[in-house]
Design a protein around this motif. Structure first.
Motif, PDB file in Angstrom:
ATOM      1  N   GLU A  71      37.049  29.934  68.253  1.00 23.90           N
ATOM      2  CA  GLU A  71      35.752  29.602  68.090  1.00 23.90           C
ATOM      3  C   GLU A  71      34.964  29.761  66.853  1.00 23.90           C
ATOM      4  OE1 GLU A  71      34.263  31.863  71.566  1.00 23.90           O
ATOM      5  OE2 GLU A  71      34.400  29.803  72.836  1.00 23.90           O
ATOM      6  N   LYS A  72      35.697  29.709  65.616  1.00 19.11           N
ATOM      7  CA  LYS A  72      35.166  29.761  64.192  1.00 19.11           C
ATOM      8  C   LYS A  72      35.331  28.576  63.646  1.00 19.11           C
ATOM      9  CE  LYS A  72      35.237  34.240  64.938  1.00 19.11           C
ATOM     10  NZ  LYS A  72      34.013  34.794  65.244  1.00 19.11           N
ATOM     11  N   SER A  73      35.634  27.454  64.153  1.00 21.22           N
ATOM     12  CA  SER A  73      35.512  26.151  63.410  1.00 21.22           C
ATOM     13  C   SER A  73      35.516  25.057  64.600  1.00 21.22           C
ATOM     14  CB  SER A  73      36.902  26.042  62.737  1.00 21.22           C
ATOM     15  OG  SER A  73      36.984  24.774  61.995  1.00 21.22           O
ATOM     16  N   VAL A  74      34.906  24.036  63.961  1.00 23.03           N
ATOM     17  CA  VAL A  74      34.774  22.707  64.843  1.00 23.03           C
ATOM     18  C   VAL A  74      35.005  21.617  63.880  1.00 23.03           C
ATOM     19  CG1 VAL A  74      33.371  20.984  66.122  1.00 23.03           C
ATOM     20  CG2 VAL A  74      32.934  23.667  66.092  1.00 23.03           C
ATOM     21  N   VAL A  75      35.967  20.779  64.394  1.00 23.59           N
ATOM     22  CA  VAL A  75      36.304  19.540  63.520  1.00 23.59           C
ATOM     23  C   VAL A  75      36.481  18.173  64.373  1.00 23.59           C
ATOM     24  CG1 VAL A  75      38.187  18.381  62.080  1.00 23.59           C
ATOM     25  CG2 VAL A  75      38.041  20.936  62.303  1.00 23.59           C
ATOM     26  N   LEU A  76      35.452  17.245  63.809  1.00 27.44           N
ATOM     27  CA  LEU A  76      35.335  15.827  64.475  1.00 27.44           C
ATOM     28  C   LEU A  76      35.950  15.141  63.538  1.00 27.44           C
ATOM     29  CD1 LEU A  76      31.649  15.662  65.644  1.00 27.44           C
ATOM     30  CD2 LEU A  76      33.905  15.941  66.969  1.00 27.44           C
ATOM     31  N   ILE A  77      36.638  14.026  64.083  1.00 26.71           N
ATOM     32  CA  ILE A  77      37.506  12.900  63.527  1.00 26.71           C
ATOM     33  C   ILE A  77      36.899  11.484  63.863  1.00 26.71           C
ATOM     34  CG2 ILE A  77      39.689  11.754  63.160  1.00 26.71           C
ATOM     35  CD1 ILE A  77      40.625  14.781  64.261  1.00 26.71           C
ATOM     36  N   ALA A  78      36.738  10.627  62.905  1.00 29.49           N
ATOM     37  CA  ALA A  78      36.261   9.233  63.185  1.00 29.49           C
ATOM     38  C   ALA A  78      37.472   8.230  63.115  1.00 29.49           C
ATOM     39  CB  ALA A  78      35.236   8.678  62.289  1.00 29.49           C
ATOM     40  N   VAL A 100      27.303  31.996  58.567  1.00 27.76           N
ATOM     41  CA  VAL A 100      27.302  30.826  57.559  1.00 27.76           C
ATOM     42  C   VAL A 100      28.407  29.815  57.913  1.00 27.76           C
ATOM     43  CG1 VAL A 100      27.468  29.793  55.336  1.00 27.76           C
ATOM     44  CG2 VAL A 100      26.073  32.135  55.794  1.00 27.76           C
ATOM     45  N   GLY A 101      27.970  28.640  58.196  1.00 29.72           N
ATOM     46  CA  GLY A 101      29.124  27.559  58.593  1.00 29.72           C
ATOM     47  C   GLY A 101      29.192  26.703  57.284  1.00 29.72           C
ATOM     48  N   GLY A 102      30.462  26.660  56.922  1.00 27.14           N
ATOM     49  CA  GLY A 102      30.805  25.621  55.634  1.00 27.14           C
ATOM     50  C   GLY A 102      30.969  24.315  56.035  1.00 27.14           C
ATOM     51  N   LEU A 103      30.128  23.250  55.775  1.00 24.60           N
ATOM     52  CA  LEU A 103      30.612  22.150  56.060  1.00 24.60           C
ATOM     53  C   LEU A 103      31.189  21.317  55.182  1.00 24.60           C
ATOM     54  CD1 LEU A 103      28.177  19.674  57.800  1.00 24.60           C
ATOM     55  CD2 LEU A 103      28.971  18.848  55.948  1.00 24.60           C
ATOM     56  N   GLY A 104      32.388  20.325  55.601  1.00 27.26           N
ATOM     57  CA  GLY A 104      32.909  19.437  54.621  1.00 27.26           C
ATOM     58  C   GLY A 104      32.827  18.163  55.517  1.00 27.26           C
ATOM     59  N   ILE A 105      32.636  17.119  54.681  1.00 29.08           N
ATOM     60  CA  ILE A 105      32.627  15.701  55.215  1.00 29.08           C
ATOM     61  C   ILE A 105      33.285  14.988  54.307  1.00 29.08           C
ATOM     62  CG2 ILE A 105      30.411  15.394  54.584  1.00 29.08           C
ATOM     63  CD1 ILE A 105      30.414  13.462  57.138  1.00 29.08           C
ATOM     64  N   GLY A 117      28.829   8.743  58.929  1.00 28.99           N
ATOM     65  CA  GLY A 117      28.521  10.163  58.231  1.00 28.99           C
ATOM     66  C   GLY A 117      27.282  10.695  59.096  1.00 28.99           C
ATOM     67  N   LYS A 118      26.295  10.023  59.119  1.00 31.06           N
ATOM     68  CA  LYS A 118      25.171  10.695  59.696  1.00 31.06           C
ATOM     69  C   LYS A 118      25.566  11.057  61.298  1.00 31.06           C
ATOM     70  CE  LYS A 118      20.337   9.878  60.342  1.00 31.06           C
ATOM     71  NZ  LYS A 118      20.100   9.717  61.751  1.00 31.06           N
ATOM     72  N   TYR A 119      26.207  10.196  61.995  1.00 26.36           N
ATOM     73  CA  TYR A 119      26.267  10.421  63.429  1.00 26.36           C
ATOM     74  C   TYR A 119      27.325  11.706  63.524  1.00 26.36           C
ATOM     75  CZ  TYR A 119      28.301   9.940  68.010  1.00 26.36           C
ATOM     76  OH  TYR A 119      28.496  10.061  69.244  1.00 26.36           O
ATOM     77  N   LEU A 120      28.498  11.655  62.723  1.00 25.93           N
ATOM     78  CA  LEU A 120      29.312  12.761  62.546  1.00 25.93           C
ATOM     79  C   LEU A 120      28.502  14.306  62.315  1.00 25.93           C
ATOM     80  CD1 LEU A 120      32.485  11.447  60.756  1.00 25.93           C
ATOM     81  CD2 LEU A 120      32.183  11.957  63.347  1.00 25.93           C
ATOM     82  N   MET A 121      27.555  14.098  61.514  1.00 22.36           N
ATOM     83  CA  MET A 121      26.892  15.524  61.013  1.00 22.36           C
ATOM     84  C   MET A 121      26.180  15.652  62.102  1.00 22.36           C
ATOM     85  SD  MET A 121      26.256  15.154  56.995  1.00 22.36           S
ATOM     86  CE  MET A 121      25.571  16.677  56.939  1.00 22.36           C
ATOM     87  N   GLU A 122      25.297  14.851  62.539  1.00 20.00           N
ATOM     88  CA  GLU A 122      24.355  15.143  63.806  1.00 20.00           C
ATOM     89  C   GLU A 122      25.145  15.814  64.809  1.00 20.00           C
ATOM     90  OE1 GLU A 122      20.658  11.944  63.048  1.00 20.00           O
ATOM     91  OE2 GLU A 122      22.359  11.619  64.304  1.00 20.00           O
ATOM     92  N   GLU A 123      26.324  14.991  65.393  1.00 23.55           N
ATOM     93  CA  GLU A 123      26.982  15.551  66.385  1.00 23.55           C
ATOM     94  C   GLU A 123      27.661  16.991  66.214  1.00 23.55           C
ATOM     95  OE1 GLU A 123      27.342  14.419  69.612  1.00 23.55           O
ATOM     96  OE2 GLU A 123      25.606  12.855  68.734  1.00 23.55           O
TER      97      GLU A 123
END
Length: 186
Positions: A71-78, A100-105, A117-123
């Motif tokens: 429970e230290k990371s979440v990853v979404l794939i399109a 602090v959550g570090g975001l990469g997209i 990108g917007k959808y992925l970030m919101e989700e």
């Protein structure tokens, strides 16, 4: 990894599958490697400027799967037609940065500007509030100062510029400023 998120959504007439990274992806390291190496080849404004080996990609995937389980990371794939077209991840920092959550997209060039990108970030921001322990208070990202489309997207999602670090990113043999942006979790 119990709450697997899968959604199908149309962007610019293309049905894109949005899903969470899972253990099954450990067998698809070559697909992830191709995606990243495509971004490197197109000279996208990402931190990596050299191709990645299959071994490196397998290690990254394994680490992500372990971090998700903890429970230290979440990853979404399109994906479109079983091809990766975008990835977003948020991972918690350690020790004094565990809030602090570090975001990469990253989005494949022909899929930018159509809302993925917007959808992925919101989700992923919704998921972070539920799935990460401890729940982060801040999401932080870094972006090239010259990457206006990305900066505008981040602003739409309520990210705020908090710092400019001069001349620390190298792109096409020129030094560029790096912008640090924060999103406050409510």
């Amino acid at each position: 990894m119990s709450n697997i998120f899968i959604n199908k959504k149309f962007f610019n007439g293309k049905q894109i599958i949005i899903r969470q990274l899972s253990k099954n992806d450990l067998n698809k390291a070559g697909d992830f490697q191709k995606f990243l190496n495509f971004l490197v080849k197109e000279d996208a404004k990402i931190s990596r400027d050299s191709k990645i080996s299959l071994k490196q990609e397998k290690l990254w995937l394994k680490k992500q799967v372990e971090e998700i389980k903890l429970e230290k990371s979440v990853v979404l794939i399109a994906e479109y037609n079983s091809k990766i077209v975008g990835i977003v991840n948020i991972g918690l920092g350690g020790d004094r940065r565990q809030h602090v959550g570090g975001l990469g997209i990253s989005i494949r060039n022909s899929y930018r500007g159509i809302g993925i990108g917007k959808y992925l970030m919101e989700e992923i921001i919704k998921m972070v509030k539920i799935q990460l322990k401890p729940k982060p208070k801040v999401i932080q990202l870094s972006v090239f100062a010259s990457n206006s489309p990305a900066i505008n997207l981040y602003k739409k999602i309520s990210f705020k510029k908090v710092a400019i670090i001069p001349k620390v990113l190298k792109y096409k043999n020129k030094l560029e400023d790096e912008i640090i942006m924060h999103y406050q979790i409510r």
